[in-house]
Design a protein around this motif. Sequence first.
Motif, PDB file in Angstrom:
ATOM      1  N   TYR A 316       0.710  -1.080   0.066  1.00 19.67           N
ATOM      2  CA  TYR A 316       0.093   0.041  -0.182  1.00 19.67           C
ATOM      3  C   TYR A 316       0.844   1.417   0.115  1.00 19.67           C
ATOM      4  O   TYR A 316       0.687   2.238  -1.085  1.00 19.67           O
ATOM      5  CB  TYR A 316      -0.881   0.026   1.452  1.00 19.67           C
ATOM      6  N   CYS A 381      -5.344   7.099   6.330  1.00 19.29           N
ATOM      7  CA  CYS A 381      -4.913   5.759   6.645  1.00 19.29           C
ATOM      8  C   CYS A 381      -4.644   5.716   8.273  1.00 19.29           C
ATOM      9  O   CYS A 381      -3.982   6.795   8.924  1.00 19.29           O
ATOM     10  CB  CYS A 381      -3.584   5.290   5.898  1.00 19.29           C
ATOM     11  N   VAL A 407      -8.081   3.480   4.321  1.00 16.95           N
ATOM     12  CA  VAL A 407      -7.138   2.452   4.455  1.00 16.95           C
ATOM     13  C   VAL A 407      -7.043   2.305   5.812  1.00 16.95           C
ATOM     14  O   VAL A 407      -6.701   2.772   6.612  1.00 16.95           O
ATOM     15  CB  VAL A 407      -6.020   2.456   3.578  1.00 16.95           C
ATOM     16  N   THR A 448      -2.596  -5.607  -4.102  1.00 16.29           N
ATOM     17  CA  THR A 448      -2.814  -4.532  -3.100  1.00 16.29           C
ATOM     18  C   THR A 448      -2.585  -3.286  -4.056  1.00 16.29           C
ATOM     19  O   THR A 448      -3.490  -2.131  -4.241  1.00 16.29           O
ATOM     20  CB  THR A 448      -2.009  -4.441  -2.175  1.00 16.29           C
ATOM     21  N   VAL A 452      -4.865  -0.169  -5.115  1.00 21.31           N
ATOM     22  CA  VAL A 452      -4.862   1.072  -4.744  1.00 21.31           C
ATOM     23  C   VAL A 452      -5.021   2.069  -5.971  1.00 21.31           C
ATOM     24  O   VAL A 452      -5.709   3.155  -5.985  1.00 21.31           O
ATOM     25  CB  VAL A 452      -3.517   1.359  -4.234  1.00 21.31           C
ATOM     26  N   THR A 466      -5.696  -3.480   5.006  1.00 18.51           N
ATOM     27  CA  THR A 466      -4.268  -4.371   4.571  1.00 18.51           C
ATOM     28  C   THR A 466      -3.802  -4.963   5.794  1.00 18.51           C
ATOM     29  O   THR A 466      -4.347  -4.751   7.131  1.00 18.51           O
ATOM     30  CB  THR A 466      -3.203  -3.197   4.331  1.00 18.51           C
TER      31      THR A 466
END
Length: 617
Positions: A316, A381, A407, A448, A452, A466
């Motif tokens: 990520y 995130c 995220v 991943t 993204v 994740t």
Amino acid sequence: MSIKDQTEHIEIAELGQQLRVDAVRAADAAGSGHPTSSMSAADLAAVLLTHHLSYDFDRPDHPGNDRFVLSKGHASPLLYAMYRAAGAIDDDELLTFRRSGSRLEGHPTPRIPWVDVATGSLGQGLPVGVGMALAGKRLDRIPYRVWVLSGDSEMAEGSVWEAVEHAAYENLDNLTLIIDVNRLGQRGPTRHQRDLAAYGRRLRGFGWHTVEIDGHDVGAIDAAYTEARATQGRPTAIIAGTRKGRGVAAVEDREGMHGKPLPDAEAAVAELGGLRFARVDVTKPAETRAPHKDRSGHLALPRYEVGESVATRDAYGQALTALGTAYGDVVALDGEVGDSTRTELFAKEHPDRYFECYIAEQQLVAAAVGLQARGYTPFACTFAAFLTRAYDFVRMAAISGADLNLVGSHSGVAIGQDGPSQMGLEDLAMFRSVHGSTVLCPCDAPQTAALVAGMAGARGIRYLRTSRGGTPVIYAPDEEFPIGGSKVLRSGNDDVATLIGAGDTVHECLRAAGILAAEGIEVRVIDLYSVKPVDAETLREAAHETGCLVTVEDHRPEGGVGDAVAEAFADGRPAPRLVRLAVRNMPGSATPDEQLAAAGIDAGTVAAAVRLLSTES
């Protein structure tokens, strides 16, 4: 732009009365609404509209427009009255307030072109305004101002104080908070009632400039706005003492009048001086050019070799950094865990587009909402478990029609020894329930990275989950992963069941399939990386051909992968046998392998479940 003479002073006071009259009329036509909360702030709005707001109502996308956020969204009659005074709507539309099909809803939403974000859940206007002000100061570098009109009741919300601290830390002198201190909340007096100094002490303690005024003195209001615009290096709060229901004796400063039309609207309008049709030529911003948010760069996603072990959180951070290099509109936010979420990789490469929000998850999401309202593509995130604190902001972002990438790292029991407080075990359910959301759960690094990139071009609320530990790379670098898809990793004509995993549990399903194959039991394996929207067609095909679906998820049984799969058969068609393995225990501290086994979602348990099914059949 200040008030120059007594005549102008009177005209603005008259405009304040017009705004009150229109709020009363709108609520009366609807039979519901909050006119008294609108009436207290009418003078504050009148001065702002005539002398300090810079806005082109014909061009709501003008890059130089000030932003006005009505945090006390229940006072929407005031906002709509302002729009009528500005000539943006007519009287007929004003009186459609709260009717089915009207864009003048009970609380403002971006169905109206001059509303950037939905408000009404109190305590959100200032945090979102901070995001807009950050965009203006650090990214756009355009001297627009963000004005937030807040009620005094919502100053009790913790999210407000997250925003207050963040705004001061970032020296947001382009942000002005106007607090309508009208003393009364929904059920009675507010905590500090008319003690303006109590609000001032708190705000100054965080580093804000404050001005305490009579909120019905248009001269004092004008002087306060002028002072706010001249203040440099810190945000300003104008703390305005007002009276709820101002101008109508039957309701002014009286308890029990909140959220109700006035008892006698016709008499109230007469008491306020009657109907008026004044128009305001709102000052338009100077022509300016918005910064070019270039998306012409070449996107070079990181590449990984099949068989190597890479944590999806690492992928990520690497993919986000690549996205930032290719796309100038991509910005990243983190909640002081960037070394764990790997957002720090973006911060090192693109520090001008990175925003550290510290341990303030509500402000984290709110800032992202504000940034996307200014045309940026934010990725916010933190640990999946901590996003629960910001759920109301996510919910309101969906009402706003916001385009937002969220995220959550460190998901599931697979994080190991940190224990249950750090484990995201409810996040899939939380995000699946959001209107129009996309929920993604990748199992390896190439997947991943591809997801993204896909998120950056999607719409609505997008959530990516994740994991902490390394997982084997099973996909080639150029494999494609469309949102709404899945991958069949193993299948045959003799499959007796289908194992369905997402994220870490994909690998457990593959291991279980290997164990069973050695025993002569064949199973299909599906990687359900898109949990919402779900690939119903592939699931139905698997159900038809194998007769039994076994979902395996590192998540609580409610609302996650199992429910997503079950819903694919909720239209009345024959449903297969569905076995759901999920985290039903309360984890403690243990190694990742021990956690998976204790939860009953490891390869051995999955294999045992299939053996039992085979025996029963």
